[in-house]
Write an enzyme that holds these catalytic residues in place. Structure first.
Site: not given
Ligand code: COA
Length: 431
Positions: A94, A387, A417
């Site tokens: 990242c 990101h 990070c």
């Molecule tokens: C966490 C993760 C698994 C979520 O993926 P996802 O399930 O596709 O995420 P979504 O955007 O569909 O959100 C899931 C639910 O939460 C809700 N939601 C997410 N953020 C929200 C917020 N800020 N406020 C309200 N609701 C929220 C969405 O509306 C969705 O609801 P629904 O299922 O009713 O539609 C994915 O984003 C991920 O893997 N992130 C980490 C990435 C990572 O590891 N990065 C490396 C970092 S260095």
């Protein structure tokens, strides 16, 4: 104390990025190369840079195209640029755009170049899907076959399990732990409660929404015409939720530890597509070309720790070193931009900044201290903005420099990070 590039100071002239879009949405048709080209071409246009002045492009990406792995060169070969712009690509998870930026800065500081574009891009909508070994072997054997029976015979040994597609995982090759699981672990070790994580995520969305509404964030975005049809244009990040509330965030179920966990889709950065780039020059060349640079790079540092420990905590080791190299302290910083992989990681990093134990691990006698929250991620961060792994470093540096200028601040610190237990920090000074 001598600081980075003494005698040949390296300046940030400008930075620009595409809008960031959640993976699988509007930017899905664009490859990382397309996204890189979109921001680099607009950066050149907006800065009125004579393409003949550009000597090199350094670009980062985390999941490169197998067919075109040197993304930097593919960007350099776009029609608006002469073919003599040398280019290479880097990967530091990242912190890949940061690696591109520091590589470019090193080249300039060493006198190898005067004008370089550095950045990164990522299309998580277009990740390569691989075949299992058994099926790949069969495909290769069929390719070598000289007759139809031989070709068909090549597939006779393929078993159903060989047909399973393999996609890149967001997990540590050395430990098997996913980023999200690491964030969970860090939340537990550093005692970061769920409500603190959700409050931080809410803050990220509110500040990013404000920065979008008043145009500060959109000023850093090249309106992105979605290739290949160019019928859709995206001008702002589509993951920012201006309407989100603490109650909505608190209602989300944990994703990575469904029983005892605190890390949710709401307090994690989303999987994102996008690209970002900065134009770096030697100060003397920038002045000679009539540019008013935004900032000078004062110092930077990288650090690493055992990925099995606290995977995303290495900024705590990098930041004190970068500050020491700059001859400055945390108190001198007018602004701090910290990449938000997860709220649990940011809050763990902030706790680490205040810890004597972490200070000693970084080779310092005293902790950096408490970060003034009014100076931290003042236009939100990766949780709200998104990101795209390879691009985030360019976004953060651009925002830091632009916001320092707006606030007439002097010094800024950024931290990132990264997978592998890596951390990065850079100190810039407005000039
Ligand atoms: C966490 C993760 C698994 C979520 O993926 P996802 O399930 O596709 O995420 P979504 O955007 O569909 O959100 C899931 C639910 O939460 C809700 N939601 C997410 N953020 C929200 C917020 N800020 N406020 C309200 N609701 C929220 C969405 O509306 C969705 O609801 P629904 O299922 O009713 O539609 C994915 O984003 C991920 O893997 N992130 C980490 C990435 C990572 O590891 N990065 C490396 C970092 S260095």
């Amino acid at each position: 104390m001598p600081t980075f590039g003494d005698g040949r100071r390296v300046v940030v002239v400008a930075g620009l990025r595409t809008a960031f879009a959640k993976a699988g949405t509007v930017l899905k048709p664009m490859s990382a190369i397309d996204l890189g080209r979109a921001c680099v071409s607009e950066l050149i246009e907006r800065t009125n840079l004579d393409p003949a002045q550009l000597e090199a492009i350094v670009f980062g990406t985390v999941i490169p195209s197998i067919l075109a792995p040197n993304i930097a060169r593919e960007i350099a070969l776009m029609p608006m640029l002469p073919k003599g712009v040398q280019a290479y690509s880097v990967s530091r998870a990242c912190a890949s755009a940061n690696q591109a930026i520091t590589d470019a800065a090193d080249q300039i500081a060493l006198g190898q170049a005067d004008v370089v574009i550095a950045g990164g891009a990522e299309s998580l909508s277009n990740i390569p899907i691989l075949h299992a070994r058994g099926f790949a072997d069969a495909l290769m054997a069929a390719n070598r076959a000289k007759s139809l029976p031989q070709r068909l015979g090549a597939f006779s040994r393929v078993r159903p399990k060989d047909l399973r597609p393999i996609a890149p995982a967001i997990a540590e090759p050395s430990t098997g732990e996913t980023m999200g699981e690491s964030a969970e672990k860090m939340a537990k070790i550093n005692h970061i409660p769920r409500d603190e994580q959700d409050q931080f995520a809410l803050r990220s969305h509110r500040l990013a929404a404000a920065g979008t509404a008043d145009g500060r964030l959109t000023a850093e975005i090249a309106p992105t015409y979605v290739s290949p049809r160019y019928e859709t244009v995206i001008t702002s990040d589509n993951g920012i939720r201006e309407q989100t509330s603490y109650d909505q965030l608190a209602a989300l179920k944990p994703v990575f530890d469904r029983t005892y966990g605190t890390v949710t889709a709401g307090n994690s950065s989303p999987l994102t597509d996008g690209g970002g780039a900065v134009l770096l020059m030697s100060e003397s060349r920038a002045r000679a070309l009539g540019y008013a640079p935004l900032a000078v790079i004062r110092a930077y540092a990288y650090a690493a720790l055992d990925p099995g420990e606290q995977l995303l905590q290495a900024p705590v080791l990098a930041a004190p070193v970068a500050l020491k190299r700059a001859g400055l302290t945390l108190k001198d910083m007018d602004l701090i931009e910290m990449h938000e992989a997860f709220a649990a990681q940011v809050l763990s990093n902030l706790r680490g900044f205040e810890s004597q134990q972490w200070a000693e691990r970084a080779g310092m006698s005293a902790p950096l201290g408490e970060v003034d929250r009014t100076r931290l991620n003042v236009m939100g961060g990766s949780i709200a903005i998104g990101h795209p792994f390879g691009a985030t470093g360019a976004r953060i540096l651009t925002t830091l420099c632009n916001e320092l200028a707006r606030r007439r601040g002097q010094f800024g610190l950024l931290t990132v990070c990264a997978a592998g237990g890596l951390g990065h920090a850079m100190v810039v000074e407005r000039i």
